[in-house]
Design an enzyme around this catalytic site. Sequence first.
Site, PDB file in Angstrom:
ATOM      1  N   ARG A  54     118.625   8.664  25.158  1.00 56.87           N
ATOM      2  CA  ARG A  54     119.426   7.959  24.173  1.00 56.87           C
ATOM      3  C   ARG A  54     120.750   8.671  23.962  1.00 56.87           C
ATOM      4  O   ARG A  54     120.857   9.881  24.100  1.00 56.87           O
ATOM      5  CB  ARG A  54     118.681   7.870  22.839  1.00 56.87           C
ATOM      6  CG  ARG A  54     117.514   6.919  22.826  1.00 56.87           C
ATOM      7  CD  ARG A  54     116.952   6.785  21.418  1.00 56.87           C
ATOM      8  NE  ARG A  54     116.565   8.073  20.854  1.00 56.87           N
ATOM      9  CZ  ARG A  54     117.268   8.729  19.949  1.00 56.87           C
ATOM     10  NH1 ARG A  54     118.415   8.232  19.498  1.00 56.87           N
ATOM     11  NH2 ARG A  54     116.874   9.895  19.479  1.00 56.87           N
ATOM     12  N   LYS A 196     114.496   1.135  21.333  1.00 54.61           N
ATOM     13  CA  LYS A 196     114.832   1.704  20.036  1.00 54.61           C
ATOM     14  C   LYS A 196     115.750   0.788  19.223  1.00 54.61           C
ATOM     15  O   LYS A 196     115.752   0.863  17.994  1.00 54.61           O
ATOM     16  CB  LYS A 196     115.451   3.088  20.207  1.00 54.61           C
ATOM     17  CG  LYS A 196     114.451   4.136  20.667  1.00 54.61           C
ATOM     18  CD  LYS A 196     113.220   4.198  19.748  1.00 54.61           C
ATOM     19  CE  LYS A 196     112.266   5.305  20.145  1.00 54.61           C
ATOM     20  NZ  LYS A 196     111.019   5.302  19.336  1.00 54.61           N
ATOM     21  N   HIS A 215     107.526   5.461  12.290  1.00 58.71           N
ATOM     22  CA  HIS A 215     107.623   6.053  13.632  1.00 58.71           C
ATOM     23  C   HIS A 215     106.411   6.966  13.786  1.00 58.71           C
ATOM     24  O   HIS A 215     106.457   8.152  13.484  1.00 58.71           O
ATOM     25  CB  HIS A 215     108.928   6.833  13.761  1.00 58.71           C
ATOM     26  CG  HIS A 215     109.204   7.297  15.155  1.00 58.71           C
ATOM     27  ND1 HIS A 215     109.911   8.434  15.442  1.00 58.71           N
ATOM     28  CD2 HIS A 215     108.872   6.756  16.350  1.00 58.71           C
ATOM     29  CE1 HIS A 215     110.011   8.586  16.743  1.00 58.71           C
ATOM     30  NE2 HIS A 215     109.376   7.581  17.316  1.00 58.71           N
ATOM     31  N   SER A 234     108.888  15.343  18.559  1.00 57.19           N
ATOM     32  CA  SER A 234     108.582  15.763  19.922  1.00 57.19           C
ATOM     33  C   SER A 234     108.017  17.176  19.952  1.00 57.19           C
ATOM     34  O   SER A 234     108.545  18.088  19.317  1.00 57.19           O
ATOM     35  CB  SER A 234     109.852  15.692  20.776  1.00 57.19           C
ATOM     36  OG  SER A 234     109.587  16.100  22.098  1.00 57.19           O
ATOM     37  N   LYS A 238     101.622  14.662  18.766  1.00 56.25           N
ATOM     38  CA  LYS A 238     101.300  13.345  18.207  1.00 56.25           C
ATOM     39  C   LYS A 238     100.505  12.492  19.195  1.00 56.25           C
ATOM     40  O   LYS A 238      99.462  11.930  18.844  1.00 56.25           O
ATOM     41  CB  LYS A 238     102.591  12.629  17.801  1.00 56.25           C
ATOM     42  CG  LYS A 238     102.389  11.234  17.220  1.00 56.25           C
ATOM     43  CD  LYS A 238     103.720  10.594  16.848  1.00 56.25           C
ATOM     44  CE  LYS A 238     104.581  10.362  18.067  1.00 56.25           C
ATOM     45  NZ  LYS A 238     105.667   9.419  17.853  1.00 56.25           N
ATOM     46  N   THR A 239     100.996  12.402  20.428  1.00 62.73           N
ATOM     47  CA  THR A 239     100.317  11.577  21.430  1.00 62.73           C
ATOM     48  C   THR A 239      98.971  12.171  21.799  1.00 62.73           C
ATOM     49  O   THR A 239      97.956  11.474  21.878  1.00 62.73           O
ATOM     50  CB  THR A 239     101.193  11.438  22.688  1.00 62.73           C
ATOM     51  OG1 THR A 239     102.429  10.817  22.331  1.00 62.73           O
ATOM     52  CG2 THR A 239     100.504  10.596  23.742  1.00 62.73           C
ATOM     53  N   ASP A 253     103.712   4.681  19.021  1.00 68.13           N
ATOM     54  CA  ASP A 253     105.069   5.017  18.598  1.00 68.13           C
ATOM     55  C   ASP A 253     105.603   4.273  17.373  1.00 68.13           C
ATOM     56  O   ASP A 253     106.260   4.883  16.544  1.00 68.13           O
ATOM     57  CB  ASP A 253     106.024   4.773  19.774  1.00 68.13           C
ATOM     58  CG  ASP A 253     107.342   5.502  19.601  1.00 68.13           C
ATOM     59  OD1 ASP A 253     107.332   6.686  19.224  1.00 68.13           O
ATOM     60  OD2 ASP A 253     108.397   4.890  19.843  1.00 68.13           O
ATOM     61  N   ARG A 318     110.348   9.422  32.165  1.00 74.38           N
ATOM     62  CA  ARG A 318     109.595   8.448  31.364  1.00 74.38           C
ATOM     63  C   ARG A 318     108.893   7.404  32.227  1.00 74.38           C
ATOM     64  O   ARG A 318     109.313   7.122  33.346  1.00 74.38           O
ATOM     65  CB  ARG A 318     110.547   7.708  30.425  1.00 74.38           C
ATOM     66  CG  ARG A 318     111.177   8.568  29.335  1.00 74.38           C
ATOM     67  CD  ARG A 318     110.286   8.684  28.142  1.00 74.38           C
ATOM     68  NE  ARG A 318     110.886   9.437  27.043  1.00 74.38           N
ATOM     69  CZ  ARG A 318     110.363   9.512  25.831  1.00 74.38           C
ATOM     70  NH1 ARG A 318     109.236   8.856  25.572  1.00 74.38           N
ATOM     71  NH2 ARG A 318     110.935  10.222  24.888  1.00 74.38           N
TER      72      ARG A 318
END
Length: 527
Positions: A54, A196, A215, A234, A238-239, A253, A318
């Site tokens: 981004r 996004k 989020h 990040s 979390k994942t 997400d 990604r």
Amino acid sequence: MKTYGLKKLGLFNPKEVYRNLTPTKLVEMAIQRGEGVLSSTGALSVTTGKYTGRSPEDKFVVDTPDIHNKIAWGSVNRPIEKEKFDLIYGKLISYLQNREIFIFDGLAGADPTCRKKFRIVNEMASQNLFIHQLLIRPTEDELNNYGKEDFTIIAAPGFQCNPELDGTHSEAAIIINFEKKIGIICGSRYSGEIKKMVFCVMNLLMPDLDVLPMHCSANIDPVSGETAVFFGLSGTGKTTLSTDPNRKLIGDDEHGWSDHGIFNFEGGCYAKCINLKEKYEPEIYHAIKFGSLVENVVMDPKTQEFDFKDKSLTENTRVGYPISYISNAQIPGVGGIPSVVIFLTADAFGVLPPISRLDKNAAMYHFITGFTSKLAGTERGVTEPQPTFSTCFGEPFMPLNPAVYAEMFGKKIEKYNTKVFLINTGWSGGPYGIGSRIDLRNTRAMVTAVLNGELDNVEYRHDEIFNVEVPQYCPNVPCEILNPADTWDNKEAYYSYAKKLAKMFQENFEKKYPNMPVYIAEAGPKA
């Protein structure tokens, strides 16, 4: 030639228009057009050139009277004049005349009562494939009765702005015009900008429906229906921690929290690939197959096999794929009212408790601040851990005043008696370089204890510096690690680092949220 309503955007002379093509056809056309190649797994592999992530400095919101007093203007939501937007938009539309156009009419929001319709207009088949897999795909009947879209996003990487003439930061521009319900993405082939932008729009629209946009990741117990959400920036896990073989994944997400429960905004996932190994992340590893779009992962030209360790193009490699590629996905992506909210942070100072319970005010405080640490050595010039604070754990995507989201969060956890815990997945026994990372097995045990209600009736100690409640017992976790000061050999150094971090919390809060209610400000750490 059917143009599917493109004329209202000013697109009168497209060369050809394709609407909601199948992934198979989009992959075929992307290869024919030289946009990418097939990998050995069948995934479409593309590179995105200069922009591999981004570009926040190129993001703008059109300042119009209807939203001027609603937007949290600043370094994240930069204003741009309506006249400049119109000038760029006119040149963009001229650029797209006589070109092939790909349309995806999709849906955001697994809960039909809160769902929004997004029309994505692409000049690239590969980007159209990406958003086809990331949004919720309408059924044939829904597509035939699609009606008017709620928002349109035009992504044309081949069109570049002139900063001097257009008033942009560079040749790239990511601009949202809420008044016209149109967003444009120019100059960047990074597909995450599309995803996004959808999230930003949902974050503005959902509060009007009394839906809290979040989020976060979320999962659900397939038997009891007990639902949990995980917030974290990040590197916090979390994942990893929301992916539980004993629970079903609602989404990884973006979610909304309504009076019906929570629901996934998306129909797909956008996972990092750097250092990906089948042993540790089998679900993501096996999702890289036909229909997936892989960005910027180096591939052997002879074998067409990926080298996930290679970060020569970017560390932000990604893959985008539909959530149906995950074996334990909850489809549709809906769950009940969250019984538990878990904030994840990776404290590289080694002073935050591994797990602590938050009351309503403390929960609002930590929701607003969104803390984790940037580690020493990750960037040139960074010699010691640096705090990173991201409003609502998603500052780049939150257009409204943070107080709007914070108050909604506070009301919901109070109304539904939702438990909130802060879990530190960072360091213990000393700061980064001296202490050690908290063992993942212990962190998983803490998460399990929270989800099973095993911390509801244990003894707690109030931490005077961080202003949180620390359990003195947690099943399958060594008691000696629960109080961080006990893990340090040098107690004086511990309190010095702890007060240093607490002061950083205070300075960040005073600087960014001067008008936040006092009861929230006082719920934070005390230097």
